[in-house]
Design an enzyme around this catalytic site. Sequence first.
Site, mmCIF file in Angstrom:
data_model
loop_
_atom_site.group_PDB
_atom_site.id
_atom_site.type_symbol
_atom_site.label_atom_id
_atom_site.label_comp_id
_atom_site.label_asym_id
_atom_site.label_seq_id
_atom_site.Cartn_x
_atom_site.Cartn_y
_atom_site.Cartn_z
ATOM 1 N N TYR A 153 22.429 22.386 47.156
ATOM 2 C CA TYR A 153 22.983 22.995 48.375
ATOM 3 C C TYR A 153 23.888 24.170 48.003
ATOM 4 O O TYR A 153 23.782 25.257 48.590
ATOM 5 C CB TYR A 153 23.736 21.929 49.177
ATOM 6 C CG TYR A 153 24.429 22.450 50.408
ATOM 7 C CD1 TYR A 153 23.692 22.850 51.521
ATOM 8 C CD2 TYR A 153 25.811 22.527 50.464
ATOM 9 C CE1 TYR A 153 24.331 23.327 52.658
ATOM 10 C CE2 TYR A 153 26.457 23.001 51.596
ATOM 11 C CZ TYR A 153 25.721 23.401 52.685
ATOM 12 O OH TYR A 153 26.345 23.873 53.815
ATOM 13 N N GLU A 184 28.009 20.431 61.165
ATOM 14 C CA GLU A 184 29.442 20.543 60.846
ATOM 15 C C GLU A 184 30.260 19.641 61.772
ATOM 16 O O GLU A 184 31.233 19.020 61.343
ATOM 17 C CB GLU A 184 29.917 21.988 60.941
ATOM 18 C CG GLU A 184 29.328 22.916 59.899
ATOM 19 C CD GLU A 184 29.687 22.576 58.454
ATOM 20 O OE1 GLU A 184 30.631 21.799 58.218
ATOM 21 O OE2 GLU A 184 29.016 23.099 57.555
ATOM 22 N N TRP A 197 30.712 15.707 53.382
ATOM 23 C CA TRP A 197 29.546 16.545 53.631
ATOM 24 C C TRP A 197 28.303 15.929 52.998
ATOM 25 O O TRP A 197 27.201 16.065 53.520
ATOM 26 C CB TRP A 197 29.780 17.964 53.126
ATOM 27 C CG TRP A 197 28.581 18.840 53.328
ATOM 28 C CD1 TRP A 197 27.814 19.408 52.371
ATOM 29 C CD2 TRP A 197 27.983 19.219 54.582
ATOM 30 N NE1 TRP A 197 26.776 20.116 52.943
ATOM 31 C CE2 TRP A 197 26.857 20.017 54.301
ATOM 32 C CE3 TRP A 197 28.288 18.955 55.913
ATOM 33 C CZ2 TRP A 197 26.041 20.560 55.283
ATOM 34 C CZ3 TRP A 197 27.466 19.495 56.899
ATOM 35 C CH2 TRP A 197 26.362 20.280 56.577
#
Length: 195
Positions: free
Chosen positions: A27, A49, A57
Amino acid sequence: MSGGAEAARDGGLRCPWGLATEDYLAYHDTEWGRPVHGDDALFERLCLEAFQSGLSWLTILRRREGFRSAFAGFKIPAVAEFTGADEERLLADAGIIRNRAKIEATLANAKVLAGWRAGELDELIWSHAPDPAGRPAPRTLGDVPAVTPESTALAKDLKKHGLRFVGPTTAYALMQACGLVDDHLADCVARGGGA
């Protein structure tokens, strides 16, 4: 750990958070901080988000395909048509984060955005991108803010237009993820789109 860039297995320096797992490394190197355009793509990032709020995350990243499947690929018109039955389906879906407030916000936001003209979400979000010349590259993780005046303004603008679950911290994470800002550390090989 100094909080500065650290060497990965390939010898290239990376932001330290990007070295925690292979998922993060991929990522970090290929997506985070790269410009994202298009209403549906930005809607996806905005939703993810919001779902991340209060969580790691990595939790979101590892469930991303589950989110895409559950939310019709984050196609705004499709999600805007979701019903109460869809909401119940989502609340039972172990492939996503089953948080009622976040699911309700995602569905409500899609309904709002479905009434916008094509490109309007893209324009609104990108209108809040700061001038990159005015921001020195962060040297350490401690130099990376959680909130900025631009993210505060973006959050207010999104809320003014009827969107939910878009506070200044979430807005700044969106700005980082979508390349409105480049918060890769100064010595990171991914800074400026590299890696």
